[in-house]
Design an enzyme around this catalytic site. Structure first.
Site, short mmCIF file in Angstrom:
data_model
loop_
_atom_site.label_atom_id
_atom_site.label_comp_id
_atom_site.label_asym_id
_atom_site.label_seq_id
_atom_site.Cartn_x
_atom_site.Cartn_y
_atom_site.Cartn_z
N ASP A 131 -22.08 30.93 -109.87
CA ASP A 131 -22.36 31.39 -111.23
C ASP A 131 -22.03 30.24 -112.18
O ASP A 131 -21.19 29.40 -111.87
CB ASP A 131 -21.66 32.71 -111.60
CG ASP A 131 -20.16 32.72 -111.42
OD1 ASP A 131 -19.57 31.65 -111.21
OD2 ASP A 131 -19.56 33.82 -111.51
N GLU A 165 -9.76 30.03 -99.80
CA GLU A 165 -8.90 29.47 -100.85
C GLU A 165 -7.50 29.11 -100.36
O GLU A 165 -6.51 29.49 -100.97
CB GLU A 165 -8.82 30.44 -102.03
CG GLU A 165 -10.20 30.74 -102.62
CD GLU A 165 -10.18 31.76 -103.75
OE1 GLU A 165 -9.09 32.18 -104.18
OE2 GLU A 165 -11.28 32.14 -104.20
O1 9MR Z 1 -15.72 39.13 -108.32
C1 9MR Z 1 -14.49 39.57 -107.79
C2 9MR Z 1 -13.81 40.49 -108.81
O2 9MR Z 1 -14.54 41.69 -108.93
C3 9MR Z 1 -12.39 40.78 -108.36
O3 9MR Z 1 -11.73 41.52 -109.38
C4 9MR Z 1 -11.68 39.49 -108.07
C5 9MR Z 1 -10.27 39.76 -107.61
O4 9MR Z 1 -9.64 38.64 -107.10
O5 9MR Z 1 -12.38 38.76 -107.07
C6 9MR Z 1 -13.63 38.38 -107.50
O6 9MR Z 1 -14.26 37.57 -106.52
C7 9MR Z 1 -13.61 36.36 -106.19
C8 9MR Z 1 -13.92 36.06 -104.75
O7 9MR Z 1 -13.55 37.11 -103.94
C9 9MR Z 1 -13.24 34.77 -104.29
N1 9MR Z 1 -13.54 33.68 -105.15
C10 9MR Z 1 -13.36 33.90 -106.58
C11 9MR Z 1 -14.12 35.16 -107.00
C12 9MR Z 1 -14.03 35.34 -108.51
O8 9MR Z 1 -12.72 35.56 -108.90
#
Ligand code: 9MR
Length: 460
Positions: free
Chosen positions: A279, A170
């Site tokens: 998703d 990102e």
């Molecule tokens: O699914 C993840 C969630 O449990 C965390 O709280 C969150 C914190 O930033 O990150 C989520 O996963 C992310 C992933 O690492 C990167 N792309 C976006 C995902 C969804 O937010």
């Protein structure tokens, strides 16, 4: 470079030997992709098996603290052959304070993958989020050495276990410019290149990926920004092996109709592509159709290694209110699950996870089976739900000036526009629980190659 060739797998979908890989042929892949959903006895009945038969993996994000829940583990082990740690391999989890690494939760996940013969994706080494505060307090030279030390320490620990790493995550803004992260601010544009070079040295056999979201629509500024970086890296020999497309879709940001084009254009740069965090908000047939479309887009690109969904069950999704995954909160397979399985060429499936319903239901999924210069053939698979059914109907809507010129294995009726075909069984419509049948049709494109829209399936 052999280790970076996408691995074929055995029938359970576990990684195969290189000899088996060499024995697989491209011709086999094309043929099996086209007979999907025909209901043959030999069709794979889990996501991992079906993906493996297409030379792909099918993975999920996993949370270490759910590995004690038996339904979660049963569904994970049955259906998936690749794992990504949802949070446990992020910087804040692995190195919460400077120089002090904690691998316990990440190891639980890596050990689970190893015990099940599953592939493991590493997520993620350099990201502005879930970054402990001590990193943001460093000056440029300290930050550089902290970044390189983090990459090296983590990758060496999981050397030979993690097949693909999201080295940088990102790093772009929506307008295609670089995200103004602490890495960008202190180290400038060169930090991404440096991270990839450090990663290659730390584990020369891991596939190195750049991973991002909102990079699905080809013409979008962010997609173009990432594309230009990858093109530049490849042209200058900066080590990059793959691009990850997170694919978090919802109604405001649906799977684009040109998704296959985006994936193919990146692949044409000479990198592999992976769907890394799929998703799709929604439910029922419309969610199922979008899931099927993502699978079809990946299968259409030979360098698309595989697909990872961002969680096993809706109830533990990071956006559970959107019910975006393949299994509901009771581990029942949703229509989206069957659409994915069928798009992968499998059938049946779903295991014994759910309680099952008593009423007559059915689902439909679509696949294009052949294309000529002026027309294409579509095939719809109709599948009974958890109970036997004795009849079904569904609609297929083509987009003007398309016209359906032939149908088979069904009894059609038409609306006044001639664009909406309602299809019912030809004769008796009996289907046992979970069983499927197909019908087909030819669409004269008349210059419009859009995919026909399926209505929902009504069972009796
Ligand atoms: O699914 C993840 C969630 O449990 C965390 O709280 C969150 C914190 O930033 O990150 C989520 O996963 C992310 C992933 O690492 C990167 N792309 C976006 C995902 C969804 O937010």
């Amino acid at each position: 470079m052999f280790n970076r060739v996408p691995r074929r797998a055995d029938r359970r979908g576990r990684p195969a030997t290189r000899a088996a890989l060499v024995a697989a042929t491209v011709g086999t892949f094309v043929a099996s992709a086209l007979v999907a959903g025909a209901g043959q006895a030999a069709a794979a009945s889990t996501l991992g098996e079906a993906a493996a038969e297409q030379g792909r993996y099918f993975g999920t994000a996993v949370a270490a603290n759910r590995l004690g829940e038996s339904d979660y583990v049963a569904t994970l082990n049955r259906e998936f052959n690749s794992i990504t740690a949802e949070n446990e391999m992020k910087w804040d989890a692995l190195q919460p304070s400077r120089g002090s690494f904690n691998f316990s939760s990440a190891d639980r996940i890596a050990d689970h993958a190893r015990s099940q013969g599953m592939q493991l994706r590493g997520h993620t080494l350099v990201w502005h989020s879930q970054l402990p505060s001590w990193v943001g307090n460093l000056g440029a030279s300290e930050l550089r050495s902290a970044m390189n030390n983090h990459i090296t320490t983590v990758m060496q620990r999981y050397r030979g276990r993690v097949g693909s790493w999201d080295v940088v995550n990102e790093a772009f803004e929506e307008n295609g410019s670089r995200r103004n992260s602490v890495f960008q601010q202190r180290l400038g544009n060169g930090y991404i290149e440096e991270a990839f070079r450090t990663a290659r040295a730390a584990d020369p056999n891991a596939k190195l990926c750049y991973n991002d979201y909102n990079t699905d629509t080809w013409s979008y500024a962010k997609t173009q920004g990432v594309y230009e970086m990858v093109r530049d890296f490849v042209s200058r020999g900066v080590p990059i092996d793959c691009v990850g497309f997170q694919a978090h879709f919802n109604s405001g940001n649906p799977m684009p109709s040109n998704y296959h084009t985006t994936l193919q254009n990146f692949a044409d740069l000479g990198v592999d592509v992976q769907i890394t965090e799929l998703d799709i908000a929604g439910s029922g047939q419309s969610q199922a159709e979008q899931y099927g479309g993502v699978v079809q887009a990946c299968l259409a690109v030979s360098r698309c290694d595989g697909i990872t969904v961002w969680g096993v069950t809706d109830k533990y999704s990071w956006r559970s209110g959107d019910t975006p995954l393949l299994f509901d909160g009771n581990y029942n397979p949703k229509p989206a699950y069957h659409a994915v399985l069928e798009a992968l060429g499998g059938s049946g499936g779903g295991g014994g996870g759910g309680g099952g319903g008593g009423s007559a239901t059915c689902t439909v999924s679509y696949q294009e089976t052949q294309r000529w210069g002026d027309r294409f053939n579509g095939q719809v698979t109709v599948r009974a739900g958890n109970s036997a059914i004795s009849g079904w109907s569904t609609t297929v809507t083509v987009r003007s000036p398309q016209k359906i010129s032939a149908t088979w294995n069904g009894s059609p009726t038409w609306d006044s526009s001639g664009n909406v075909m309602t299809m019912r069984p030809n004769g008796n419509g009996n289907l046992a629980a979970g069983a499927s049948t197909t019908f087909g049709f030819t669409v004269m494109a008349n210059g419009n190659w859009s995919t026909p829209a399926l209505g929902s399936c009504t069972a009796s």
